[in-house]
Design an enzyme around this catalytic site. Structure first.
Site, PDB file in Angstrom:
ATOM      1  N   TYR A 292       7.465  -3.982  -2.893  1.00  0.00           N
ATOM      2  CA  TYR A 292       6.440  -3.160  -3.555  1.00  0.00           C
ATOM      3  C   TYR A 292       6.480  -1.725  -2.991  1.00  0.00           C
ATOM      4  CZ  TYR A 292       2.237  -2.574  -6.387  1.00  0.00           C
ATOM      5  OH  TYR A 292       1.338  -2.174  -7.340  1.00  0.00           O
TER       6      TYR A 292
ATOM      7  N   LYS B 263      -0.838   2.862  -4.448  1.00  0.00           N
ATOM      8  CA  LYS B 263      -2.076   2.107  -4.739  1.00  0.00           C
ATOM      9  C   LYS B 263      -3.131   2.361  -3.656  1.00  0.00           C
ATOM     10  CE  LYS B 263      -0.910   0.073  -8.603  1.00  0.00           C
ATOM     11  NZ  LYS B 263      -1.352   0.675  -9.879  1.00  0.00           N
TER      12      LYS B 263
END
Ligand SMILES: NC(=O)c1ccc[n+]([C@@H]2O[C@H](COP(=O)([O-])OP(=O)(O)OC[C@H]3O[C@@H](n4cnc5c(N)ncnc54)[C@H](O)[C@@H]3O)[C@@H](O)[C@H]2O)c1
Length: 274
Positions: free
Chosen positions: A174, A181
């Site tokens: 990720y 995020k």
């Protein structure tokens, strides 16, 4: 006001199914029928909101146009790539001209170059970092700024964005999207603090993994789905409709006391230790 008096179920019966009736919602981030934004849009539509959609570019235009046509009625659809400030300006100007105000903004978009979503995080280049952070986090700030005057005209509003557990845990592959995020979630809190006095709420849904176009860009995504199915308290993955319903809740007056929050909709996966 008496505790819970307006939430009496018998009183609410007449308005069941119309949780966001009369509200105007701008939905950013539908690419196809699997998009999380589409799940939220369907829930908002079902409960009486008027919708307006963007599409990022010509590549996705036909898919989005077909979906939107399926909802019936005269729903506006406008091209808007959040990296093109003139398109963002034009979109909000069009909303202002036609609607005059806005109640709900759904920000369900993110991007990082595919090469940054595999291998090790420390190899992330400045260019990959800037791209991921600009599209996936800064665009929320930009859109909130554009939405503010329109939501003020509505007497308040609800801004909803989508995040993922990779913001607070190191999730394999990720990588820079986790950093984006984290920036997005911090932006939610700062925006909530700024816009709260105008009765504008800003919240994020931290969704469990869903097989979408964006998710396919993360290397090894199918193994993430499998791990969640094995370990999440509910022993399954979340559905698009469940995320849609949480979006509906946050958009509606039922969530009138909630702002600056990150709500997990992940079948409980994030609470599990060993
Ligand atoms: N799918 C998951 O497992 C998952 C989990 C948690 C959070 N999320 C988040 O949900 C949101 C929606 O993603 P999704 O999974 O529905 O995938 P998706 O591919 O269906 O949606 C991503 C959208 O981002 C849009 N987009 C990308 N760059 C853009 C740009 N420059 N300008 C305008 N739009 C742009 C794409 O056009 C697309 O509509 C993203 O923020 C994603 O990070 C997804």
């Amino acid at each position: 006001m008496g505790y819970g008096c307006s939430w009496n179920l018998a009183e609410r019966k007449g308005s069941m199914g119309q949780l966001v009736a009369g509200k105007k919602a701008l939905i950013l981030g539908v690419a196809n029928k699997r998009s999380i934004a589409w799940g939220i849009a369907q829930a908002l539509h079902r409960e009486g909101a008027s919708l307006w959609f963007n599409y990022q570019n010509e590549r996705v235009k036909d898919y989005v146009a077909e979906l939107v046509a399926g909802l019936g009625g005269d729903i506006p659809l406008t091209e808007c790539d959040v990296m093109k400030p003139e398109q963002v300006d034009a979109l909000f100007e069009a909303v202002a001209a036609r609607w005059g105000s806005l109640d709900i903004l759904v920000h369900s978009l993110a991007f990082a170059p595919r090469e940054a979503l595999e291998g090790e995080f420390y190899t992330t280049t400045l260019e990959q970092w800037n791209t991921a952070l600009a599209i996936s986090a800064y665009s929320l700030v930009l859109c909130a700024r554009q939405a503010k005057p329109l939501m003020e005209k509505a007497g308040g509003g609800s801004i909803i964005t989508l995040t993922y557990l990779g913001s607070e845990r190191a999730v394999k592959s990720y990588n820079v999207m986790g950093v984006a995020k984290a920036a997005l979630e911090a932006s939610v809190r700062y925006l909530a603090a700024d816009l709260g006095p105008a009765n504008i709420r800003v919240n994020a849904i931290s969704a469990g993994p869903v097989k979408t176009l964006a998710a396919k860009g993360v290397s090894g995504f199918s193994s993430i789905l499998k791990v969640v199915e094995e370990k999440a308290p509910l022993r399954r993955n979340v559905t698009q409709a469940e995320i849609g319903n949480t979006g509906l809740f946050l958009a509606s007056d039922l969530a009138s006391g909630i702002t600056g929050e990150v709500i997990f909709v992940d079948c409980g996966y994030h609470i599990v230790g060993v």
